[in-house]
Design an enzyme around this catalytic site. Sequence first.
Site, PDB file in Angstrom:
ATOM      1  N   ASN A 279      18.431  65.333 -86.874  1.00 26.50           N
ATOM      2  CA  ASN A 279      17.142  65.670 -86.255  1.00 26.50           C
ATOM      3  C   ASN A 279      17.477  66.120 -84.833  1.00 26.50           C
ATOM      4  OD1 ASN A 279      14.660  65.711 -85.026  1.00 26.50           O
ATOM      5  ND2 ASN A 279      14.033  63.677 -85.717  1.00 26.50           N
TER       6      ASN A 279
ATOM      7  N   ARG B  16      15.945  68.173 -90.030  1.00 27.95           N
ATOM      8  CA  ARG B  16      14.535  68.327 -89.687  1.00 27.95           C
ATOM      9  C   ARG B  16      14.400  69.657 -88.960  1.00 27.95           C
ATOM     10  NH1 ARG B  16      11.338  65.691 -84.814  1.00 27.95           N
ATOM     11  NH2 ARG B  16       9.243  66.385 -85.351  1.00 27.95           N
TER      12      ARG B  16
ATOM     13  N   HIS C  48       4.356  66.904 -87.403  1.00 30.28           N
ATOM     14  CA  HIS C  48       4.582  65.526 -87.851  1.00 30.28           C
ATOM     15  C   HIS C  48       4.416  65.417 -89.373  1.00 30.28           C
ATOM     16  CE1 HIS C  48       3.167  63.890 -83.654  1.00 30.28           C
ATOM     17  NE2 HIS C  48       4.492  64.023 -83.672  1.00 30.28           N
TER      18      HIS C  48
ATOM     19  N   ARG D 209       0.810  64.784 -73.058  1.00 30.75           N
ATOM     20  CA  ARG D 209       0.126  66.040 -73.410  1.00 30.75           C
ATOM     21  C   ARG D 209      -1.383  65.819 -73.389  1.00 30.75           C
ATOM     22  NH1 ARG D 209       3.266  67.105 -78.958  1.00 30.75           N
ATOM     23  NH2 ARG D 209       5.096  66.023 -78.185  1.00 30.75           N
TER      24      ARG D 209
ATOM     25  N   GLU E 206      11.123  58.976 -91.207  1.00 24.84           N
ATOM     26  CA  GLU E 206      11.271  60.426 -91.370  1.00 24.84           C
ATOM     27  C   GLU E 206      12.664  60.798 -91.868  1.00 24.84           C
ATOM     28  OE1 GLU E 206       9.582  60.457 -87.395  1.00 24.84           O
ATOM     29  OE2 GLU E 206       8.629  62.352 -87.875  1.00 24.84           O
TER      30      GLU E 206
END
Length: 399
Positions: free
Chosen positions: A7, A93, A181, A242, A384
């Site tokens: 990843n 990923r 996601h 964010r 993940e």
Amino acid sequence: MKILVINAGSSSHKAALFDTQVGAAPQWQAQLDWTAQPGQVSLTAQATDGRSHQTTLATADRTTGLRALLATLWSGPVQVIPNPAAIEAVGHRVVHGGDRHQASVRITPAVKATIRDLIPLAPAHNPANLEGIEVAASLLPQVPQVAVFDTAFHSAMPPAAAAYPGPHDWWTQGIRRYGFHGISHRYVAQRAATLMGQPLADLKLVTCHLGNGCSLAAVAAGHSIDTTMGFTPLEGLMMGSRSGSVDPGLILHLLRQGDLTVDQLDQMLNKASGLKGISGVSNDLRAVQAAADAGDGRAQRAIAMFLHSLRRHIGAMVASLGGLDALVFTAGIGENSAFVWRETCEPLGFLGIHLQSKLERCPEDQDIAAAASPVRVWVIHTREEWAIAQDCQAIVTGS
Ligand code: ADP
């Protein structure tokens, strides 16, 4: 099957080695982090048996860092395999698959070209993902590699949810909501169905991935039919640093004032907003909560805004689904904050969401809904990397 998962991000990399016959616990995990010191990267690696290794390398180069990280697999204090040839497949990923990749795929020159073509849509991530693919290919040239896309799970969203109400040309130019996601939303949705003992095809779920980045997905019959992130991971919920959604007219106003460059605006919305921007304390909810508990008014406001944003977007996802069987919390905040579970769910009792009176974090996945609650509430640890390894095995073995 021994599967290496990479990843590769813009300022940090994670990697894990799985033996799919053994299961979801990785045999080795390692991280690279360039954020602590300019020009340096910290490398940490752990083996399942408890051995660990930490070092700092004097390099800002992501490729050099990744090569050093992967070498700890077959040499040094956390070695877990005799040589690189023990690795049978590599899963990556990849953040953006655009319209072209709606499922995981074996990496070919054409797939790499697509990931490169999509760099304008994910300028911070797709280049790092490609570098990871190139490093793995150079170290393991005979080993099949698979790309697992963060956007793929959302790729079947109906146009009513995916399109922006701008000029029609936007749609034809690929300016649409992609969502992110997706690897996590898909994993926790499948896991919730397994834990509930019901087919995913029969369930309406809202999955809440609440980490530094935060997004929700409305999952019906195993497909994401709506999500809060959009063309970029900036849309939707208020996040750690964010802003999430703001009035687009506000951006025009700031640009018209002429005091900000586009890069400064980018920095403001992505790095200096959200919990951090409002509280002035941190992007980490724990630090903001500590300040709020000590009476800091800005921290209290940041938390109130975060919870408000979360509840109103959950409402939107439930409306898209037309019902709800379970709400699922995951990622750093979602897996750990009983405060967020309580403050999110209690005002949503009118949706049939009722929590147990005593809530505690738990290393296992858990149902925190009251026995009589019509809607279940699951806290599920996202995996993940394991989800990537499983896709990788399925593609390489053709199963
Ligand atoms: P990333 O999106 O970078 O993968 P994570 O999923 O690890 O992030 O989530 C990181 C965030 O999780 C932290 O910024 C922190 O706010 C939050 N977090 C972790 N543990 C807790 C906790 N016990 N209580 C509240 N928030 C937590």
